[in-house]
Design an enzyme around this catalytic site. Structure first.
Site, PDB file in Angstrom:
ATOM      1  N   LYS A  21     111.746  56.280  71.505  1.00 33.65           N
ATOM      2  CA  LYS A  21     112.885  57.040  70.988  1.00 33.65           C
ATOM      3  C   LYS A  21     113.382  56.425  69.684  1.00 33.65           C
ATOM      4  CE  LYS A  21     114.929  60.625  72.988  1.00 33.65           C
ATOM      5  NZ  LYS A  21     114.317  61.656  73.825  1.00 33.65           N
ATOM      6  N   TYR A  45     105.638  59.340  71.225  1.00 36.00           N
ATOM      7  CA  TYR A  45     106.732  59.952  71.981  1.00 36.00           C
ATOM      8  C   TYR A  45     106.080  60.893  72.988  1.00 36.00           C
ATOM      9  CZ  TYR A  45     111.286  62.408  72.421  1.00 36.00           C
ATOM     10  OH  TYR A  45     112.446  62.977  72.870  1.00 36.00           O
TER      11      TYR A  45
END
Length: 566
Positions: free
Chosen positions: A178, A105
């Site tokens: 995500k 991420y």
């Protein structure tokens, strides 16, 4: 489309055999297939003879991961593992979440997105092109008669990727990243999610001139044709997966707001950059208010960076102020928002619609010095005049919170709350070690990027990271458990209050937010409060009697399930 199913007993049944089984990441166990499974699924001869456990595999995978020379290489390694063996990928991620979250991420995913076309190996998710509306319909047709197979869709058009801007089709990697966080943090079943990129072109010159770029190689389409593209996507997604939560990610500021406004009261949807960022910032501010012993309603807020994220934060904080008893008019007056042209004032040309409510009266600031670029009112002057108790940065301007500005703020506030929220670390408005030194240890700090602890005068200051991952996984889980029709403002405030309630700000040097390493616990706690709020506000279509148990039962864990041939 799916050639396997998970039974009510938890095992998996599949029609696939041999190498086909090994090619499906959700099914593949590698050398952990049992002798019985190898025989039944036609895997004899396709795997080395020894059967290992997932513990053995995770140990080897971590050795391989640790041997990678840099963060991008680690991201590429994890992506390959994700595409090969999904369960092992999540086991590894769960075992080392604090270490690996910045790799899968933000911030490393930003580099991976920039390199996407050159590192491309295997597709994952849906690539929907504005130039091929029939192709979008065909893609969703592949899921015909599978309306209850997807709980969550993350979509991006990649115009506003993190702090790096427009990166076209490579934005699919932010949707994938995500979703990986949703699963690692909240146990959202990875077989029930879908990553989407809405390819409307790109204005990134390097991509337009790159022969290896794999997306639509033309300028970004805007206007009515773009709006129709989005409307068609939503209609198809809702028709195909009527219970799915639609998550919008990294759209440009104007489109992000217009899309959210168009759909937030019609379908189960949210924009993480606007609402998620706002919620985690509200959580940090609630902690700061508690630590400073100054009630939330008495704070004054300067936001440096009045774009999607900055105004999203302002809206969450302002709504909380209204719930604390302030009028709408009073709540707006607690904010001073600054963009590249200086303090927002109502005599400015080209104010965006979402900025206008936060513009100060030109008459009110007539005595402010206009010493910014282009004759605007700069941050230092705003801090001098407004005397803020809270300073938030969403500008991606490295070092914007200078020593002079911070000391000016600290001269009139006992415990200044300073939140440099920009990502990645290199674009942060300030470094925690400087803020602590300049304020003699009085600053209450939360950052958008991860920073190490700071030692000052015998106290270790742990820096809380305002990572949206503290919000969206639990929000998604609570929404899925209750099959909510909408996501309300109250559900976001429930997230913020749950998160703020998990830290003890009375301890010297304590962070203002929970640690990223505790995401699994944080997400479960947030999910329970979100579910309660959904039921209270009448948007839940399912109302479990035991919410805590329902949340626990809904969480997927990375363990190998028995696989049977059918």
């Amino acid at each position: 489309m799916k050639q396997f199913r998970v039974t009510n007993e938890g095992d998996i049944q599949t029609t696939l055999r041999g190498l086909e089984v090994l090619s499906v990441p959700f099914l593949n166990k590698g050398v952990a297939f049992t002798e019985e499974e190898r025989k039944e699924l036609g895997l004899k001869g396709f795997l080395p003879p020894k059967v290992l456990t997932i513990d053995d595999q995770a140990k080897r995978a971590y050795e391989q991961y640790s041997a990678q020379p840099d963060d991008l290489s680690k991201n590429v390694y994890l992506t390959a593992l994700h595409d090969r063996n999904e369960t092992l990928f999540y086991r590894l991620l769960n075992d080392h979440l604090g270490e690996m979250l910045p790799i899968v991420y933000t911030p490393t995913v930003g580099t991976a997105i920039q390199r996407y076309s050159h590192e491309y190996r295997k597709p994952r998710g849906l690539y929907l092109s504005i130039d091929d509306p029939d192709g979008m319909k065909e893609a969703f047709k592949q899921y015909k008669d599978q309306s209850d197979t997807i709980d969550l869709i993350v979509a991006t058009d990649a115009e506003g990727i993190l702090g790096i801007g427009d990166w076209g089709v490579g934005g699919i990697a932010i949707s994938i990243g995500k979703l990986a966080v949703y699963t690692a943090a909240a146990g959202i079943d990875p077989s029930r999610v879908l990553a989407v990129v809405l390819d409307a072109g790109t204005n990134q010159e390097s991509l337009l001139n790159d022969p290896l770029y794999v997306g639509n190689q033309h300028s970004r389409v805007r206007g009515e044709r773009y709006d129709q593209f989005i409307d068609d996507y939503v209609a198809l997604a809702r028709e195909t997966f009527p219970n799915a939560l639609l998550h919008w990610e990294d759209f440009g500021a104007k489109n992000a707001r217009s899309i959210l406004k168009r759909y937030k009261d019609k379908v189960c949807t949210f924009n993480d950059d606007i609402q998620g960022t706002g919620a985690v910032s509200l959580a940090a501010v609630l902690s700061c208010a508690k630590a400073s012993k100054v009630p939330l309603r008495d704070h004054r807020v300067v936001i440096f960076g009045a774009g999607t994220a900055g105004i999203g934060i302002a809206e969450q904080l302002r709504e909380a102020l209204v719930r604390e008893g302030l009028s709408e008019e009073e709540s707006y007056k607690r904010f001073w928002c600054i963009d590249r042209n200086g303090l927002l004032t109502d005599d400015m040309d080209q104010l965006l619609d979402f900025q206008k409510p936060y513009a100060r009266s030109a008459d009110e600031v007539k005595d402010y010095q206009r010493n910014g670029d282009g004759g605007g009112i700069d941050l230092l002057e705003v801090v001098r005049q407004a005397k803020p108790t809270i300073l938030i940065g969403t500008s991606t301007v490295s070092g914007a919170f200078t020593e002079e500005i911070v000391k000016e703020m600290a001269s009139h506030v006992k415990r200044p709350a300073i939140l440099p929220m920009s990502n990645p670390t290199t674009l942060s408005e300030a470094k925690p070690e400087d803020l602590i030194e300049w304020t003699e240890g009085r600053a209450l700090i939360t950052t958008g990027s991860p920073f190490p602890p700071v030692e000052y005068n015998g106290v270790t200051y742990h820096i809380g990271q305002a990572n949206n991952a503290l919000v969206f996984p639990g929000l998604g889980l609570g929404t899925i458990v209750t099959k909510s029709k909408l996501i309300t403002d109250g559900m976001f405030e429930a997230c913020a209050r749950a998160i703020a309630g998990m830290v003890n700000v009375g301890v010297p040097g304590a962070p203002m937010l929970p640690k990223v390493e505790d995401l699994r616990t944080v997400s479960a706690t947030v999910a329970v409060e979100v579910a309660k709020t959904a039921m209270k506000e009448g948007v839940a279509t399912e109302e479990p009697e035991d919410i805590i148990q329902a949340v626990q039962d809904a969480m997927w864990y990375p363990v190998y399930k028995p696989i049977r041939a059918i």
